[in-house]
Design a protein around this motif. Structure first.
Motif, mmCIF file in Angstrom:
data_model
loop_
_atom_site.group_PDB
_atom_site.id
_atom_site.type_symbol
_atom_site.label_atom_id
_atom_site.label_comp_id
_atom_site.label_asym_id
_atom_site.label_seq_id
_atom_site.Cartn_x
_atom_site.Cartn_y
_atom_site.Cartn_z
ATOM 1 N N SER A 1 0.838 -1.206 0.000
ATOM 2 C CA SER A 1 0.000 0.000 0.000
ATOM 3 C C SER A 1 0.866 1.247 0.000
ATOM 4 O O SER A 1 0.553 2.244 -0.649
ATOM 5 C CB SER A 1 -0.879 0.058 1.260
ATOM 6 O OG SER A 1 -1.763 -1.011 1.292
ATOM 7 N N GLU A 2 1.945 1.195 0.762
ATOM 8 C CA GLU A 2 2.831 2.343 0.865
ATOM 9 C C GLU A 2 3.629 2.544 -0.419
ATOM 10 O O GLU A 2 3.967 3.665 -0.784
ATOM 11 C CB GLU A 2 3.766 2.156 2.071
ATOM 12 C CG GLU A 2 2.982 2.043 3.371
ATOM 13 C CD GLU A 2 3.872 1.838 4.589
ATOM 14 O OE1 GLU A 2 4.341 0.698 4.768
ATOM 15 O OE2 GLU A 2 4.087 2.793 5.340
ATOM 16 N N ILE A 3 3.906 1.438 -1.105
ATOM 17 C CA ILE A 3 4.617 1.534 -2.387
ATOM 18 C C ILE A 3 3.745 2.298 -3.378
ATOM 19 O O ILE A 3 4.197 3.233 -4.044
ATOM 20 C CB ILE A 3 4.951 0.119 -2.922
ATOM 21 C CG1 ILE A 3 6.004 -0.525 -2.019
ATOM 22 C CG2 ILE A 3 5.409 0.184 -4.379
ATOM 23 C CD1 ILE A 3 6.343 -1.950 -2.389
ATOM 24 N N VAL A 4 2.456 1.910 -3.450
ATOM 25 C CA VAL A 4 1.534 2.557 -4.385
ATOM 26 C C VAL A 4 1.371 4.033 -4.019
ATOM 27 O O VAL A 4 1.517 4.920 -4.864
ATOM 28 C CB VAL A 4 0.162 1.835 -4.389
ATOM 29 C CG1 VAL A 4 -0.857 2.623 -5.220
ATOM 30 C CG2 VAL A 4 0.310 0.417 -4.919
ATOM 31 N N ALA A 5 1.096 4.306 -2.755
ATOM 32 C CA ALA A 5 0.880 5.695 -2.331
ATOM 33 C C ALA A 5 2.137 6.532 -2.566
ATOM 34 O O ALA A 5 2.062 7.666 -3.052
ATOM 35 C CB ALA A 5 0.479 5.728 -0.855
ATOM 36 N N VAL B 1 -4.230 11.283 0.810
ATOM 37 C CA VAL B 1 -5.086 11.894 1.825
ATOM 38 C C VAL B 1 -5.321 10.916 2.970
ATOM 39 O O VAL B 1 -5.474 9.717 2.732
ATOM 40 C CB VAL B 1 -6.436 12.321 1.189
ATOM 41 C CG1 VAL B 1 -7.434 12.757 2.253
ATOM 42 C CG2 VAL B 1 -6.221 13.431 0.166
ATOM 43 N N GLY B 2 -5.325 11.417 4.187
ATOM 44 C CA GLY B 2 -5.594 10.560 5.347
ATOM 45 C C GLY B 2 -4.539 10.784 6.414
ATOM 46 O O GLY B 2 -4.188 11.930 6.701
ATOM 47 N N MET B 3 -4.026 9.694 6.960
ATOM 48 C CA MET B 3 -3.025 9.795 8.012
ATOM 49 C C MET B 3 -1.748 9.060 7.583
ATOM 50 O O MET B 3 -1.769 8.237 6.684
ATOM 51 C CB MET B 3 -3.555 9.197 9.328
ATOM 52 C CG MET B 3 -4.813 9.862 9.862
ATOM 53 S SD MET B 3 -4.591 11.625 10.272
ATOM 54 C CE MET B 3 -3.940 11.508 11.923
ATOM 55 N N THR B 4 -0.646 9.370 8.250
ATOM 56 C CA THR B 4 0.646 8.766 7.923
ATOM 57 C C THR B 4 0.561 7.240 7.959
ATOM 58 O O THR B 4 -0.049 6.669 8.869
ATOM 59 C CB THR B 4 1.726 9.252 8.907
ATOM 60 O OG1 THR B 4 1.763 10.670 8.855
ATOM 61 C CG2 THR B 4 3.099 8.704 8.545
ATOM 62 N N GLN C 1 10.684 2.743 5.301
ATOM 63 C CA GLN C 1 10.889 2.064 6.570
ATOM 64 C C GLN C 1 10.763 2.993 7.777
ATOM 65 O O GLN C 1 11.433 4.003 7.856
ATOM 66 C CB GLN C 1 12.259 1.373 6.585
ATOM 67 C CG GLN C 1 12.598 0.629 7.846
ATOM 68 C CD GLN C 1 11.593 -0.462 8.170
ATOM 69 O OE1 GLN C 1 10.925 -0.996 7.310
ATOM 70 N NE2 GLN C 1 11.463 -0.775 9.444
ATOM 71 N N ALA C 2 9.908 2.611 8.689
ATOM 72 C CA ALA C 2 9.672 3.295 9.967
ATOM 73 C C ALA C 2 8.974 4.652 9.825
ATOM 74 O O ALA C 2 8.115 4.986 10.619
ATOM 75 C CB ALA C 2 10.945 3.450 10.785
ATOM 76 N N SER C 3 9.338 5.468 8.789
ATOM 77 C CA SER C 3 8.710 6.790 8.747
ATOM 78 C C SER C 3 7.374 6.787 8.014
ATOM 79 O O SER C 3 6.530 7.646 8.268
ATOM 80 C CB SER C 3 9.657 7.806 8.111
ATOM 81 O OG SER C 3 10.119 7.327 6.879
ATOM 82 N N GLY C 4 7.155 5.822 7.114
ATOM 83 C CA GLY C 4 5.886 5.754 6.406
ATOM 84 C C GLY C 4 5.739 6.850 5.366
ATOM 85 O O GLY C 4 6.664 7.599 5.086
ATOM 86 N N ILE C 5 4.565 6.918 4.756
ATOM 87 C CA ILE C 5 4.261 7.947 3.769
ATOM 88 C C ILE C 5 3.388 8.998 4.451
ATOM 89 O O ILE C 5 2.336 8.677 5.007
ATOM 90 C CB ILE C 5 3.499 7.342 2.564
ATOM 91 C CG1 ILE C 5 4.334 6.264 1.856
ATOM 92 C CG2 ILE C 5 3.054 8.437 1.597
ATOM 93 C CD1 ILE C 5 5.524 6.769 1.084
ATOM 94 N N ASN C 6 3.847 10.236 4.427
ATOM 95 C CA ASN C 6 3.023 11.310 4.988
ATOM 96 C C ASN C 6 2.026 11.788 3.939
ATOM 97 O O ASN C 6 2.394 12.008 2.796
ATOM 98 C CB ASN C 6 3.906 12.485 5.407
ATOM 99 C CG ASN C 6 4.694 12.165 6.667
ATOM 100 O OD1 ASN C 6 4.143 11.599 7.619
ATOM 101 N ND2 ASN C 6 5.964 12.490 6.671
ATOM 102 N N PRO C 7 0.770 11.933 4.331
ATOM 103 C CA PRO C 7 -0.237 12.359 3.356
ATOM 104 C C PRO C 7 -0.007 13.805 2.922
ATOM 105 O O PRO C 7 0.591 14.593 3.647
ATOM 106 C CB PRO C 7 -1.556 12.224 4.123
ATOM 107 C CG PRO C 7 -1.189 12.253 5.554
ATOM 108 C CD PRO C 7 0.207 11.727 5.667
ATOM 109 N N ASP C 8 -0.476 14.135 1.706
ATOM 110 C CA ASP C 8 -0.427 15.520 1.250
ATOM 111 C C ASP C 8 -1.425 16.357 2.040
ATOM 112 O O ASP C 8 -1.192 17.515 2.330
ATOM 113 C CB ASP C 8 -0.760 15.596 -0.245
ATOM 114 C CG ASP C 8 0.238 14.798 -1.085
ATOM 115 O OD1 ASP C 8 1.448 14.944 -0.831
ATOM 116 O OD2 ASP C 8 -0.195 14.018 -1.956
#
Lengths: 439, 441
Positions: free
Chosen positions: B298-302, B314-317, B354-361
């Motif tokens: 999911s994080e790869i796609v986002a 959009v959403g949360m980290t 890794q660990a930090s995730g994707i931050n939403p716009d």
């Protein structure tokens, strides 16, 4: 499978073949009944290690991998077996070899200030004039106000014979600097008093090599104060154990020779028997031992011996059940040590304490009745605890437990009151007779 | 063989799927110091020999070795472990076989099993299990100290059988729930038109994900007369799955170019995965919905869509599971398998997930603001998690100007899905292009 994995396998096989011909421990494994199976297990482990070294996303530290592997294996055996890494092991030995000194005070943090609760009589601080109620504001000139208690304590501890300057503030006086020479301070392991006409000793720990001497003195003092020490309560509640020799010697004070306990390993040759010395100090004294679920190990040995030998009545709740012996096996100068469970303790009648504990002759609760048995933390609550092969039921039965009634004051000790009652009535003899029926 | 695993152990049918690319690294490898390894193995053998001869009862050698390997591997990170031959067999069966589960994503925290999210329309959800619940006991037996695998294995079993679990929730008495296992079938892709906007939810990246998405987009376009004014791709609660699927899913929105790269310890150990050309949903304004339980694929796609400026996240980290595990069978699986972390994922701009995730716009919360700084459950909170090696980036994130989070009003019903409603509103407001340009700067 990837090409580099295959080469990894080959390499480890070669290394192991070499190890087998060279190393005594590997040879020891290989010599046993099914050498091939063990060899394969070792090879599997070596393969896994090799793959991790080669392919893990980050550089790995092999000694810490092995340490974690050893602890993974040892913790799966029981909660008391573990691997002690080289550095820690040295620290442990150092702690034993060098004598650490203290000031002989009990301190407490009160609103960011360190307050002396109690200065141990004859301790270095006491000699230097520090008393309970004093505040300590600085150690060797370093302000300790607002520091944690740990920080404060670490400044005060150090080598025996060294001097430390503490700044003391006594109530109603201006602060003064006091020089205290650190000395070995023994915590008080035993307290005694006369309680409602009955002698009372409380042993807090068996981790004290002067315990038997101190106890002998305490008993003599009670004997003098009471005219005759005819009734005695030995309070072992919350006592987590300690030195085996002290538990044997304390039991020996009340027994005229004979077995106190045995420790048995997997082979009969590992069995050891511990006997009380001949001669008994107070053969006519009636004894009640107070137990709680927090009484463990050496405390259980004393209670078990006096109970099995018909020398006293055990009152309270079923004890912890730590009936296993750990040996610390050094593995070589650079390799740390192995803490391994090697034996179990057995009471003189041959009952294993492990996982079961000592069942009191009279079950008495210190807390009021809630209609059910509260679950208490004991050895058998630990994950993976070493199981006792004896399958007879050892659980306390709710209907067997005596509870304080509603009107009993919360700040009084119901178990102690029951102990006094047992000693002063014929219930004592009845409970001893019931013991005879059990064994 | 290489697998891409979902971030979390799962009681549901989140399984593992073979991933067809094998990459050979034929380069000579620098060996770790032989001597040290040799000595350490000898130490290990020495201890083993002493345990065998001196432990108070006879020991089972293979169990001992298995525990040793797990002790070693779990010290590396929460995703590395040894898989016993039986578990490995089961695992391979799981990919096709049917077994009963309770229907929740779980992980380990503070020695207890923690629920990431119960899955819609499963026994767990119907019994009232909530995200953040701790499972402390199964059938009255404490789980303290148990591994995640052990716990998951105990929860799985015959469909139709009931098991009792103890749930602990902050500030409440323990709950004892009897839950009947079911075969957990998750509809991989769900789609519908919501307020004139296309909505597609991907529950997990199994082998049906990309095709399901393509069918859904085609269907939605047709329903809407050939063109979609906007599309929402909902990846919330999606724990990941197959890497190949994440590439294919990204390809629906991208016309070629890098989606993700994976990098191992050695400089030459790099794989770049590119999107296919084609871009089925070209020019359709896109919002990708994510939350703290969106992990891995999911994080790869986002991350790819965000880096390429193809949509607004959009959403949360997100969770921050940016590591790749290899499952390496040991002697063809006869000795089980080894699951170890071998690589990290990087977005096209080179960010590590890794660990930090994707931050939403655009940060939008599902639940009203309770005034507290809500602690997010993420990869970084797992004991032993691998740090994001790009320290500067992490620290930059920490000092970043306070993220403005759009919270629903206090009386807002959680079931009304504030994040989704805001996403729809955004796509309908006509400010999408403006916002996208804004975040591109």
């Amino acid at each position: 499978m990837r090409a580099d994995v295959l080469t990894g396998l080959k390499w480890t096989s070669v290394a192991l073949a070499a190890a087998l011909s060279l190393s005594a421990p590997l040879a020891a494994i290989a010599d046993e009944k099914n050498p091939k199976a063990v060899y394969e297990q070792m090879e599997l482990f070596a393969d896994v290690l090799s793959i991790v070294q080669d392919q893990y996303v980050e550089e790995v530290d092999t000694p810490s991998l092995i340490e974690n592997a050893l602890n993974g294996a040892l913790h799966s055996l029981d909660p008391h077996s573990s691997y002690v890494a080289p550095v820690k092991f040295t620290e442990q030995r150092e702690a034993v070899r060098r004598e650490y000194g203290g000031l002989g005070i009990e301190i407490q943090s009160v609103g960011g200030l360190v307050r002396v609760n109690h200065a141990i009589e004859d301790g270095p601080a006491y000699e230097a004039g520090i008393r309970g109620g004093d505040m300590i504001t600085a150690v060797d000139g370093t302000d300790i106000r607002g520091k944690t208690l740990d920080d404060a304590v670490s400044g005060m501890r150090g080598l025996k014979g060294e001097a430390v300057t503490v700044t003391v503030l006594s109530p109603g006086e201006t602060s003064r600097d006091v020089v205290v020479v650190r000395d070995t301070v023994r915590g008080r392991a035993i307290r005694h008093r006369v309680e409602q006409g009955v002698g009372y000793i409380q042993i807090e720990t068996f981790n004290n090599d002067k315990l038997t001497d101190d106890t002998t003195r305490a008993l003599a003092d009670l004997n003098t104060r009471m005219g005759k020490l005819d009734k005695l309560i030995i309070d072992l509640r919350g006592n987590r154990g300690g030195l085996l020799t002290e538990s044997v010697n304390i039991s020996g004070l009340f027994l005229d020779g004979g077995e106190v306990l045995s420790a048995r390993g997997r082979d009969a040759s590992d069995n050891e028997r511990y006997n009380a010395p001949a001669g008994e100090l107070y053969p006519d004294t009636k004894i009640v031992v107070l137990m709680s679920p927090g009484s463990a190990s050496a405390a259980e040995i004393v209670a078990g011996a006096l109970q099995d030998r018909g020398r006293g009545v055990v009152l309270g709740r079923r004890s912890f059940g730590k009936g296993s012996v750990q040996s610390v096996i050094p593995l070589g100068p650079e390799d740390g040590a192995l803490r391994l469970t090697t034996q179990r303790y057995y009471t003189p009648s041959g009952q294993s304490i492990q996982g079961r504990g000592i069942m009191p002759d009279l079950l008495v609760s210190s807390l009021k009745d809630t209609g059910e048995i509260r679950k208490r933390f004991r050895e058998d609550s630990l994950r993976n605890f070493l199981i006792n092969p004896d399958e007879t039921n050892y659980e306390e039965q709710y209907e067997d437990i005596v509870y304080p009634d509603e009107t009993f004051p919360d700040d009084e000790d119901f178990q102690l009151r029951k102990a006094v009652e047992v000693l002063k009535t014929s219930q004592y003899e009845r409970l001893l007779d019931a013991q005879d029926a059990r064994f | 063989m290489k697998f891409v695993l979902p971030a979390l152990g799962s009681v549901a049918a989140v399984a593992l799927f073979a991933f067809s690319t094998t990459h050979q690294s034929a380069v000579a490898v620098e060996r770790p110091a032989y001597d040290e390894t040799f000595e350490q193995l000898e130490l290990f053998a020495d201890v083993l020999a002493r345990v065998r001869s001196q432990y108070v009862v006879e020991v089972d050698d293979s169990a001992l070795i298995e525990d040793a390997m797990n002790g070693m591997l779990q010290s590396l990170d929460p995703h590395s472990s040894y898989i016993s031959p039986e578990a490995f067999r089961e695992m391979r069966m799981d990919t096709k076989g049917e077994y009963g589960g309770l229907g929740m994503e779980v992980t380990m925290e503070d020695g207890f099993v923690k629920v990431i999210s119960p899955i819609d329309d499963t026994p767990a959800k119907r019994a009232g299990v909530k995200a953040g619940d701790f499972i402390t006991e199964i059938e009255g037996k404490s789980l303290l100290g148990a591994t995640l695998n052990e716990a998951v294995t105990q929860m799985r079993g015959k469909p139709g059988e009931a098991i009792n679990i103890t749930i602990v929730r902050e500030g409440e008495d323990p709950l004892y729930l009897d839950i009947t296992r079911e075969v957990i079938k998750r509809q991989t892709v769900k789609s519908e038109i919501k307020d004139g906007i296309g909505y597609v939810r991907i529950a997990q990246f199994n082998e049906k994900a990309a095709n399901g998405l393509k069918d859904a987009v085609a269907k939605l376009q047709k329903e809407n007369g050939g063109r979609l004014p906007g599309l929402i791709l909902d990846l919330r609660g999606n724990p990941g799955g197959l890497l190949t699927q994440s590439i294919e899913v990204s390809s629906v929105f991208l016309n070629g170019g890098e989606v993700v790269s994976t990098r191992g310890r050695r400089a030459d150990d790099v794989n770049v995965y590119n999107a296919e050309k084609g871009q089925m949903a070209k020019n359709v304004p896109l919002v990708v919905l994510v939350d703290g339980a969106s992990a891995s694929a999911s994080e790869i796609v986002a991350g790819a869509l965000q880096d390429k400026g193809r949509g607004l996240v959009v959403g949360m980290t997100t969770f921050g599971k940016g590591s790749v595990q290899d499952v390496i069978p040991l002697r063809g699986g006869r000795d089980g398998a080894l699951k170890i972390t071998t690589q990290r994922y990087y977005t096209p701009n080179g960010r590590s997930i890794q660990a930090s995730g994707i931050n939403p716009d655009i940060s939008i919360s599902a639940i009203p603001d309770d005034g507290k700084d809500r602690k997010r459950f993420s990869e970084a909170s797992l004991p032993n998690s691998i740090a994001n090696e790009d320290e500067t980036e992490v620290s930059k994130d920490e000092t970043k100007v306070e993220v403005k989070i759009d919270y629903p009003p206090e009386e807002y019903e959680i079931s009304d899905d504030y994040q989704l409603q805001q996403a729809i509103a955004l796509l309908k407001s006509g400010t999408y292009a403006e916002k996208l340009a804004e975040v591109q700067e």
